[in-house]
Scaffold this motif. Sequence first.
Motif, PDB file in Angstrom:
ATOM      1  N   ASP A 156       1.399  -1.062   0.036  1.00  0.00           N
ATOM      2  CA  ASP A 156      -0.114   0.186   0.223  1.00  0.00           C
ATOM      3  C   ASP A 156       0.709   1.030  -0.023  1.00  0.00           C
ATOM      4  N   THR A 157       1.903   1.190   0.599  1.00  0.00           N
ATOM      5  CA  THR A 157       3.083   2.618   1.116  1.00  0.00           C
ATOM      6  C   THR A 157       3.377   3.177  -0.120  1.00  0.00           C
ATOM      7  N   THR A 158       3.817   1.688  -1.028  1.00  0.00           N
ATOM      8  CA  THR A 158       4.414   1.549  -2.313  1.00  0.00           C
ATOM      9  C   THR A 158       3.640   3.029  -3.746  1.00  0.00           C
ATOM     10  N   LEU A 159       2.334   2.276  -3.086  1.00  0.00           N
ATOM     11  CA  LEU A 159       1.835   2.571  -4.307  1.00  0.00           C
ATOM     12  C   LEU A 159       0.895   4.079  -3.858  1.00  0.00           C
ATOM     13  N   ILE A 160       0.569   4.321  -2.759  1.00  0.00           N
ATOM     14  CA  ILE A 160       0.314   5.823  -2.304  1.00  0.00           C
ATOM     15  C   ILE A 160       1.627   6.576  -2.656  1.00  0.00           C
ATOM     16  N   ILE A 161       3.255   6.501  -2.824  1.00  0.00           N
ATOM     17  CA  ILE A 161       3.902   7.047  -3.687  1.00  0.00           C
ATOM     18  C   ILE A 161       3.310   7.051  -4.459  1.00  0.00           C
ATOM     19  N   ILE A 162       3.496   6.310  -5.709  1.00  0.00           N
ATOM     20  CA  ILE A 162       2.817   6.331  -6.240  1.00  0.00           C
ATOM     21  C   ILE A 162       1.855   6.906  -6.912  1.00  0.00           C
ATOM     22  N   ASN A 163       0.993   6.773  -6.255  1.00  0.00           N
ATOM     23  CA  ASN A 163       0.008   7.909  -6.369  1.00  0.00           C
ATOM     24  C   ASN A 163      -0.023   9.484  -6.299  1.00  0.00           C
ATOM     25  N   ALA A 164       0.523   9.950  -5.440  1.00  0.00           N
ATOM     26  CA  ALA A 164       0.882  10.761  -4.959  1.00  0.00           C
ATOM     27  C   ALA A 164       2.116  12.137  -5.806  1.00  0.00           C
ATOM     28  N   LEU A 165       3.161  11.244  -6.188  1.00  0.00           N
ATOM     29  CA  LEU A 165       3.985  11.618  -6.904  1.00  0.00           C
ATOM     30  C   LEU A 165       4.534  11.747  -8.479  1.00  0.00           C
ATOM     31  N   ASP A 166       3.448  10.438  -8.678  1.00  0.00           N
ATOM     32  CA  ASP A 166       3.966  10.281 -10.377  1.00  0.00           C
ATOM     33  C   ASP A 166       2.821  11.646 -11.409  1.00  0.00           C
ATOM     34  N   SER A 167       2.980  12.035 -12.483  1.00  0.00           N
ATOM     35  CA  SER A 167       2.320  12.992 -12.405  1.00  0.00           C
ATOM     36  C   SER A 167       0.708  12.637 -13.998  1.00  0.00           C
ATOM     37  N   ARG A 168       1.271  11.103 -14.423  1.00  0.00           N
ATOM     38  CA  ARG A 168       0.389  10.530 -15.295  1.00  0.00           C
ATOM     39  C   ARG A 168      -0.498   9.938 -14.608  1.00  0.00           C
ATOM     40  N   ALA A 169      -1.905  10.397 -15.543  1.00  0.00           N
ATOM     41  CA  ALA A 169      -3.019  10.040 -15.157  1.00  0.00           C
ATOM     42  C   ALA A 169      -3.022   8.528 -14.823  1.00  0.00           C
ATOM     43  N   THR A 170      -2.905   8.053 -16.185  1.00  0.00           N
ATOM     44  CA  THR A 170      -2.941   6.482 -16.153  1.00  0.00           C
ATOM     45  C   THR A 170      -1.975   5.912 -15.398  1.00  0.00           C
ATOM     46  N   VAL A 171      -1.521   6.110 -14.772  1.00  0.00           N
ATOM     47  CA  VAL A 171      -0.182   5.679 -13.854  1.00  0.00           C
ATOM     48  C   VAL A 171      -1.346   5.639 -12.642  1.00  0.00           C
ATOM     49  N   LYS A 172      -1.167   7.210 -12.058  1.00  0.00           N
ATOM     50  CA  LYS A 172      -1.781   7.073 -11.015  1.00  0.00           C
ATOM     51  C   LYS A 172      -3.431   6.570 -10.650  1.00  0.00           C
ATOM     52  N   LYS A 173      -3.772   6.305 -11.425  1.00  0.00           N
ATOM     53  CA  LYS A 173      -5.980   4.819 -11.833  1.00  0.00           C
ATOM     54  C   LYS A 173      -4.893   3.644 -11.689  1.00  0.00           C
ATOM     55  N   ALA A 174      -4.140   3.419 -12.267  1.00  0.00           N
ATOM     56  CA  ALA A 174      -3.763   2.347 -11.982  1.00  0.00           C
ATOM     57  C   ALA A 174      -3.215   2.003 -10.254  1.00  0.00           C
ATOM     58  N   ALA A 175      -2.304   3.025  -9.840  1.00  0.00           N
ATOM     59  CA  ALA A 175      -2.082   2.817  -8.447  1.00  0.00           C
ATOM     60  C   ALA A 175      -3.172   2.617  -7.536  1.00  0.00           C
ATOM     61  N   GLU A 176      -3.976   3.883  -7.555  1.00  0.00           N
ATOM     62  CA  GLU A 176      -5.254   3.994  -6.907  1.00  0.00           C
ATOM     63  C   GLU A 176      -5.991   2.623  -6.770  1.00  0.00           C
ATOM     64  N   SER A 177      -6.014   2.016  -8.457  1.00  0.00           N
ATOM     65  CA  SER A 177      -7.440   1.240  -8.997  1.00  0.00           C
ATOM     66  C   SER A 177      -6.404  -0.202  -7.375  1.00  0.00           C
ATOM     67  N   LYS A 178      -5.288  -0.543  -7.806  1.00  0.00           N
ATOM     68  CA  LYS A 178      -4.572  -1.872  -6.994  1.00  0.00           C
ATOM     69  C   LYS A 178      -4.604  -1.492  -5.964  1.00  0.00           C
ATOM     70  N   ALA A 179      -4.523  -0.128  -5.255  1.00  0.00           N
ATOM     71  CA  ALA A 179      -4.839  -0.323  -3.328  1.00  0.00           C
ATOM     72  C   ALA A 179      -6.138  -0.840  -3.103  1.00  0.00           C
ATOM     73  N   LYS A 180      -7.283  -0.513  -3.925  1.00  0.00           N
ATOM     74  CA  LYS A 180      -8.728  -0.569  -3.149  1.00  0.00           C
ATOM     75  C   LYS A 180      -8.414  -1.755  -3.160  1.00  0.00           C
ATOM     76  N   ASN A 181      -8.323  -2.730  -4.616  1.00  0.00           N
ATOM     77  CA  ASN A 181      -8.094  -3.521  -4.875  1.00  0.00           C
ATOM     78  C   ASN A 181      -7.394  -4.254  -3.533  1.00  0.00           C
ATOM     79  N   LEU A 182      -6.269  -4.337  -3.462  1.00  0.00           N
ATOM     80  CA  LEU A 182      -5.596  -4.929  -2.248  1.00  0.00           C
ATOM     81  C   LEU A 182      -6.365  -4.811   0.104  1.00  0.00           C
ATOM     82  N   ILE A 183      -6.818  -3.014  -0.338  1.00  0.00           N
ATOM     83  CA  ILE A 183      -8.053  -3.136   0.767  1.00  0.00           C
ATOM     84  C   ILE A 183      -9.692  -4.443   0.362  1.00  0.00           C
ATOM     85  N   GLU A 184      -9.951  -4.457  -0.675  1.00  0.00           N
ATOM     86  CA  GLU A 184     -10.858  -5.275  -0.736  1.00  0.00           C
ATOM     87  C   GLU A 184     -10.196  -6.718  -0.065  1.00  0.00           C
ATOM     88  N   GLN A 185      -9.578  -7.387  -0.290  1.00  0.00           N
ATOM     89  CA  GLN A 185      -8.514  -8.358   0.369  1.00  0.00           C
ATOM     90  C   GLN A 185      -8.441  -8.724   1.013  1.00  0.00           C
TER      91      GLN A 185
END
Length: 144
Positions: A108-137
Amino acid sequence: MKLVANKPCNLNGKKYFIGEEVPVEEVVDYASLVKMGLLSVIHDAVPEDNLEECVAMVGEVSFSIPIVKGHETIDLDVTEPQMQDAVKTMQMSADAAVAHIRGDIEDDTTLIIINALDSRATVKKAAESKAKNLIEQEESKGDA
């Protein structure tokens, strides 16, 4: 008092590796190096045979980075491997980064860093989506 390297470092032209004892006379300002997480202080009360055990206890150092969103700032505790994975991912092309996030990142922490610091929309969405999936799991494991 003894000083032990938490990370590979070069002091006065001599290389020290993780767990290696650093002679006190080689260090000018050990307090600042301890604050940066580069060295650990082992006090003389620790028997010599427990030195490796003490190094193992402080082997993973975390540090705090500020994540700013709007007017709010949160301090995120990050370990060196988490930061390395996030930086590696942010240096990839957008397609490669999205594939890496979907396939390899499980922290989760790695995904938060990527989401907060990467400016590319597709990368941000992928990180956010993966974080949500991990939380659901994690929640589904808790319900089972």
